[in-house]
Design a protein around this motif. Structure first.
Motif, PDB file in Angstrom:
ATOM      1  N   ASN A   1      -7.067  -2.370  -0.819  1.00  0.00           N
ATOM      2  CA  ASN A   1      -6.193  -1.272  -0.869  1.00  0.00           C
ATOM      3  C   ASN A   1      -4.639  -1.429  -1.527  1.00  0.00           C
ATOM      4  OD1 ASN A   1      -8.350   0.055   0.316  1.00  0.00           O
ATOM      5  ND2 ASN A   1      -7.470  -0.615   2.439  1.00  0.00           N
TER       6      ASN A   1
ATOM      7  N   THR B   1     -10.530   4.630   0.551  1.00  0.00           N
ATOM      8  CA  THR B   1      -9.796   3.225   0.919  1.00  0.00           C
ATOM      9  C   THR B   1     -10.943   2.204   1.381  1.00  0.00           C
ATOM     10  OG1 THR B   1      -9.192   3.701   3.225  1.00  0.00           O
ATOM     11  CG2 THR B   1      -7.691   4.260   1.564  1.00  0.00           C
TER      12      THR B   1
ATOM     13  N   GLN C   1       0.787  -1.232   0.103  1.00  0.00           N
ATOM     14  CA  GLN C   1       0.340  -0.064   0.096  1.00  0.00           C
ATOM     15  C   GLN C   1       0.765   1.267   0.106  1.00  0.00           C
ATOM     16  OE1 GLN C   1      -3.489   0.057   2.763  1.00  0.00           O
ATOM     17  NE2 GLN C   1      -3.434  -1.833   2.996  1.00  0.00           N
TER      18      GLN C   1
END
Length: 290
Positions: free
Chosen positions: A227, A220, A179
């Motif tokens: 994500n 998100t 992420q």
């Protein structure tokens, strides 16, 4: 083409409607600016079902061959957008869907010759349930008034994009797996006019609806894997949402409107409205899809 109408989001939630054909698109309409062109673009790239969240006064005509569901809606309070997306997702378990606002346009690799359904079929085969999209700001050389969202004069930044590690909220020294927070465009160049929580340009703009998986206000999802920018074993497809939304907001806010005379800089280039330009600029990638 067919159109169903619901007076409010609450009316949609109370209804017995379910969606069984995908992929499905959700258009979140905040005003009249390029609302119709955004709707038409969704149909052109392959969405046959579109849920339009629309203020009552905004006119919209369903594109030919599209099933459109019109829902009375206003983006008038924090959390209104994710609430709308989540309400539709609960009516469409298992379906792929895309959401964006008016004056925004989804582009994916080879979208001129392939449909969004074909792309998502491949993405599903790679065991992915969501796709990262970059929101690339569009603007004009004369941003005052309606010119801030003139498609015929659209420009974008050819450089200035970067990523930072996304840290675990429970342990600020630990980066989250696969992420990243992405930045660039107008939100970066004019960051003094943008709240810190609104400066990111990453959005999970395509996802597969699943029970218990909810969209948050920061774009998100409650499921961490949604994500991620790629799977653990190789790079995946990414897409781009080309958006006049930041330019519109900066020209409507009194503080930024009076401070900004032009959005143009030495790395501004005309937007060609073609996926190849976005691929060449590194603003999306085809992964293993050729």
């Amino acid at each position: 083409m067919t159109t169903d109408t619901y007076s409010s989001l609450a009316a949609l939630e109370k209804s017995t409607i379910t969606f069984s054909d995908g992929p499905l698109a959700i258009l979140l309409v905040e005003d009249e600016v390029e609302a119709q062109s955004s709707l038409d673009h969704m149909a052109r790239i392959g969405f046959a079902t579109i849920v339009a969240m629309v203020p009552e006064a905004v006119p919209l005509s369903p594109p030919q061959g599209v099933t459109m569901v019109r829902v009375g809606w206003r983006n008038a309070a924090p959390g209104a957008a994710p609430a709308a997306v989540n309400a539709v997702a609960r009516k469409a378990p298992g379906l792929w869907m895309h959401y964006c606002f008016n004056a925004e346009y989804l582009f994916f690799p080879f979208c001129e010759t392939r449909t969004v359904g074909e792309m998502l079929a491949f993405h599903t085969e790679e065991r992915r349930q969501a796709m990262l999209t970059y929101v690339v700001d569009l603007y004009t050389d004369d941003p005052k008034g309606d010119g801030a969202a003139d498609r015929s004069q659209a420009h974008l930044d050819a450089s200035g994009y970067f990523a930072e590690a996304r840290l675990d909220p429970a342990n600020r020294k630990h980066p989250l797996d696969r992420q990243l927070n992405f930045f660039g465009g107008l939100r970066w160049r004019f960051e003094e006019h943008v709240p810190p929580q609104r400066r990111r340009i990453d959005r999970i703009g395509l996802f597969r609806a699943a029970p218990g998986v909810d969209l948050h206000d920061d774009h998100t999802f409650s499921e961490p894997e949604y994500n991620t920018f790629a799977c653990p074993w190789h790079h995946n497809l990414t897409a781009t949402i080309c958006s006049f939304r930041a330019a519109k907001a900066m020209m409507r806010n009194a503080g930024s409107r009076d401070a900004i005379n032009t959005f143009m800089w030495y790395r501004s280039v005309p937007f060609e409205w073609h996926s190849q330009q976005l691929l060449d600029l590194g603003l999306m990638e085809p992964g293993q899809w050729f």
